[in-house]
Scaffold this motif. Structure first.
Motif, short mmCIF file in Angstrom:
data_model
loop_
_atom_site.label_atom_id
_atom_site.label_comp_id
_atom_site.label_asym_id
_atom_site.label_seq_id
_atom_site.Cartn_x
_atom_site.Cartn_y
_atom_site.Cartn_z
N VAL A 187 0.87 -1.18 0.00
CA VAL A 187 0.00 0.00 0.00
C VAL A 187 0.90 1.23 0.00
CG1 VAL A 187 -1.77 1.27 1.30
CG2 VAL A 187 -1.75 -1.24 1.34
N LEU A 188 0.63 2.19 -0.90
CA LEU A 188 1.39 3.44 -0.91
C LEU A 188 0.51 4.59 -0.47
CD1 LEU A 188 4.01 5.06 -1.75
CD2 LEU A 188 2.87 5.45 -3.95
N ASP A 189 0.99 5.39 0.47
CA ASP A 189 0.35 6.67 0.79
C ASP A 189 0.89 7.68 -0.21
OD1 ASP A 189 -0.56 9.08 1.75
OD2 ASP A 189 -0.13 8.64 3.86
N GLY A 190 0.12 7.95 -1.25
CA GLY A 190 0.56 8.86 -2.31
C GLY A 190 0.34 10.30 -1.88
N GLU A 191 1.12 10.75 -0.91
CA GLU A 191 1.01 12.11 -0.38
C GLU A 191 1.80 13.08 -1.25
OE1 GLU A 191 -0.13 14.50 1.12
OE2 GLU A 191 -1.34 13.67 2.72
N ARG A 192 1.56 14.35 -1.00
CA ARG A 192 2.27 15.46 -1.65
C ARG A 192 3.75 15.14 -1.83
NH1 ARG A 192 1.40 21.15 -0.54
NH2 ARG A 192 -0.36 20.45 0.70
N SER A 193 4.21 15.10 -3.08
CA SER A 193 5.60 14.77 -3.39
C SER A 193 5.92 15.33 -4.75
CB SER A 193 5.80 13.25 -3.50
OG SER A 193 5.75 12.64 -2.27
N GLU A 194 7.18 15.25 -5.11
CA GLU A 194 7.55 15.60 -6.48
C GLU A 194 6.89 14.60 -7.43
OE1 GLU A 194 11.82 16.22 -7.22
OE2 GLU A 194 11.93 16.37 -5.04
N THR A 195 6.46 15.10 -8.59
CA THR A 195 5.81 14.25 -9.59
C THR A 195 6.68 13.04 -9.94
OG1 THR A 195 4.63 16.14 -10.48
CG2 THR A 195 4.87 14.26 -11.95
N ARG A 204 5.11 0.40 -8.63
CA ARG A 204 5.76 -0.62 -7.78
C ARG A 204 4.82 -1.18 -6.72
NH1 ARG A 204 11.48 0.09 -8.27
NH2 ARG A 204 12.01 2.06 -9.27
N VAL A 205 3.59 -0.60 -6.61
CA VAL A 205 2.72 -0.99 -5.49
C VAL A 205 1.41 -1.59 -5.99
CG1 VAL A 205 3.76 0.88 -4.13
CG2 VAL A 205 1.52 1.24 -5.20
N ASP A 206 0.68 -2.20 -5.07
CA ASP A 206 -0.61 -2.82 -5.41
C ASP A 206 -1.77 -1.87 -5.16
OD1 ASP A 206 0.61 -5.44 -5.91
OD2 ASP A 206 1.04 -5.38 -3.77
N HIS A 207 -1.65 -1.04 -4.14
CA HIS A 207 -2.74 -0.14 -3.74
C HIS A 207 -2.15 1.26 -3.65
CE1 HIS A 207 -5.20 -3.67 -2.50
NE2 HIS A 207 -3.99 -4.18 -2.32
N ALA A 208 -2.46 2.12 -4.61
CA ALA A 208 -1.95 3.50 -4.62
C ALA A 208 -3.06 4.39 -4.11
CB ALA A 208 -1.53 3.89 -6.02
N ILE A 209 -2.92 4.86 -2.86
CA ILE A 209 -3.99 5.64 -2.23
C ILE A 209 -3.45 7.05 -1.97
CG2 ILE A 209 -5.64 5.75 -0.34
CD1 ILE A 209 -5.62 2.77 -0.26
N PHE A 210 -3.92 7.98 -2.78
CA PHE A 210 -3.39 9.34 -2.79
C PHE A 210 -4.17 10.25 -1.85
CE2 PHE A 210 -2.68 7.50 -6.99
CZ PHE A 210 -1.38 7.86 -7.29
N SER A 211 -3.51 11.36 -1.44
CA SER A 211 -4.25 12.51 -0.93
C SER A 211 -4.62 13.35 -2.15
CB SER A 211 -3.38 13.32 0.03
OG SER A 211 -2.31 13.92 -0.69
N VAL A 212 -5.47 14.35 -1.95
CA VAL A 212 -5.87 15.22 -3.07
C VAL A 212 -4.64 15.86 -3.72
CG1 VAL A 212 -7.12 17.34 -3.65
CG2 VAL A 212 -8.18 15.64 -2.14
N THR A 213 -3.76 16.41 -2.88
CA THR A 213 -2.56 17.06 -3.43
C THR A 213 -1.63 16.04 -4.07
OG1 THR A 213 -2.73 18.46 -1.49
CG2 THR A 213 -0.79 18.77 -2.87
N PRO A 220 -0.61 15.80 -12.94
CA PRO A 220 -0.94 17.24 -12.97
C PRO A 220 -1.96 17.55 -14.06
CG PRO A 220 1.46 16.90 -13.00
CD PRO A 220 0.83 15.56 -13.19
N GLY A 221 -2.93 18.38 -13.71
CA GLY A 221 -3.92 18.84 -14.70
C GLY A 221 -5.05 17.86 -14.97
N CYS A 222 -5.02 16.67 -14.36
CA CYS A 222 -6.07 15.67 -14.61
C CYS A 222 -7.19 15.83 -13.58
CB CYS A 222 -5.52 14.26 -14.45
SG CYS A 222 -4.37 13.78 -15.74
N SER A 223 -8.39 15.40 -13.94
CA SER A 223 -9.47 15.28 -12.96
C SER A 223 -9.09 14.12 -12.03
CB SER A 223 -10.80 14.96 -13.66
OG SER A 223 -10.76 13.64 -14.14
N PRO A 224 -9.71 14.04 -10.83
CA PRO A 224 -9.37 12.93 -9.93
C PRO A 224 -9.55 11.56 -10.61
CG PRO A 224 -10.62 14.58 -8.73
CD PRO A 224 -10.60 15.03 -10.17
N GLU A 225 -10.67 11.38 -11.31
CA GLU A 225 -10.91 10.07 -11.93
C GLU A 225 -9.86 9.77 -13.01
OE1 GLU A 225 -14.88 8.86 -12.18
OE2 GLU A 225 -14.42 7.10 -13.40
#
Ligand SMILES: Nc1ncnc2c1ncn2[C@@H]1O[C@H](COP(=O)(O)OP(=O)(O)OP(=O)(O)O)[C@@H](O)[C@H]1O
Ligand SMILES: [Mg+2]
Length: 324
Positions: A187-195, A204-213, A220-225
């Protein structure tokens, strides 16, 4: 997480208030969640207002304790009924050893927490206003090294899940590869980071779970979906999701026509700091328990909501009561 500084300069974590570390209380048989990444000495000030322009203000209260995405996730996985280990780095400065002691007092296995000579430990100043909104000033540490060669990767064979944040990408790459080889979900916490860091880590992960940022940084520039679709398309990712605070969670699996939404549990938030970290620890534990994804999302959302309500990480009974 609340903690206090004891007479000897060590912090007494919440579990230090009389209860034994769980690791000593018959924890065998519980799934192990290994959390890799950031541990931060969080200095939390409760204030009436976060002033603008800059001013001198008195805090209503103050506490110090362990924070950081992976460290909070480890504490959450443990309180919610798992075993937890933390893998990461601190400096040998004033903040490093008390952080290790506070995590250990919670019951987290810290044998994979390295004290790096000459390193500076990550530190955060968290300003929380009466509405629970917060401003965070963070120092990400320095001189902690990037080489993951010392990580005890063989321990992944006995783990139920690996939960990573993006603050030590070399560590994530090494541990995620070993976890995948051992069939352990990552599981990855896809938090605010460099692109570039998120673009490298997500496949590299099975579950990519991001914050909004974090999702905006990844795509960048994409809708959430669209961002979630891009995560799914980037590699053998099984689930992509974005946590959206009181708007809940949007999640997508490969082949699905549309992303699904889990609404947030309605709570009166007092401190939203760490709700996302707790969400990730809960979700990783749910994966270790082989919970179906929709159930895991609700379980994690309930844990995140309680953290936002109380400013403290809930236990299993509290989450189950909210789910019921
Ligand atoms: N105010 C809230 N009310 C109800 N649920 C909340 C609230 N805040 C967070 N949650 C729950 O926790 C999840 C994670 O929170 P959030 O999206 O704020 O994480 P984040 O942006 O990563 O923030 P952080 O990492 O700083 O905690 C949300 O998807 C939601 O399910
Ligand atoms: Mg977060």
């Amino acid at each position: 997480m609340r903690a206090a500084i004891g007479a000897g300069g060590a912090w007494r974590g919440a579990a230090g208030r009389g209860s034994l570390p769980r690791i000593m209380t018959g924890s065998l048989g519980k799934p192990l969640v290994i959390c890799l990444g950031n541990v931060v000495a969080d200095h939390t000030f409760r204030v009436e207002d976060i002033p603008q322009p800059p001013a001198k203000i008195a805090a209503r209260s103050y506490s110090i304790g362990p924070g950081g995405m992976a460290a909070n996730a480890a504490i959450a996985a443990l309180r919610l009924g798992g075993r937890a280990a933390f893998w990461g780095r601190v400096g040998d400065d004033l903040n490093g050893e008390p952080l290790a002691a506070a995590l250990a007092a919670e019951g987290v296995d810290v044998t994979g927490l390295r004290r790096v000579p000459g390193g500076r430990t990550p530190v955060g100043a968290v300003l929380v206003d009466p509405r629970g909104e917060r401003t965070i000033i963070s120092f990400r540490g320095s001189g902690l090294g990037t080489d993951p060669g010392w990580l005890p990767l063989d321990k992944l064979k006995g783990a139920g899940a690996l939960c990573c944040d993006p603050r030590w990408p070399e560590g994530v790459a090494a541990a995620a590869a070993a976890a995948r080889a051992a069939g352990v979900p990552v599981v990855l916490d896809g938090e605010r980071s460099e692109t570039r860091i998120l673009v490298d880590l997500v496949p590299r992960v099975d579950h990519a779970i991001f914050s909004v940022t974090g999702l905006a940084n990844f795509a960048p520039g994409c809708s959430p979906e669209e961002g979630l679709r891009r995560a799914i398309a980037s590699g053998p990712v099984k689930v992509a999701a974005v946590t959206q605070g009181e708007k809940g969670v949007l999640w997508l699996v490969p082949g699905a026509a549309k992303a699904e939404r889990i609404p947030a549990f309605p709570v009166e938030a007092t401190n939203t700091t760490g709700a996302g970290d707790v969400f990730h620890g809960a979700y990783a534990l749910a994966m270790a328990e082989r919970m179906p994804v929709d159930q895991a999302m609700r379980f994690a959302a309930a844990a995140g909501a309680l953290r936002a309500r109380d400013g403290a990480t809930p236990d299993r009974a509290m989450v189950e009561a909210l789910l019921a």
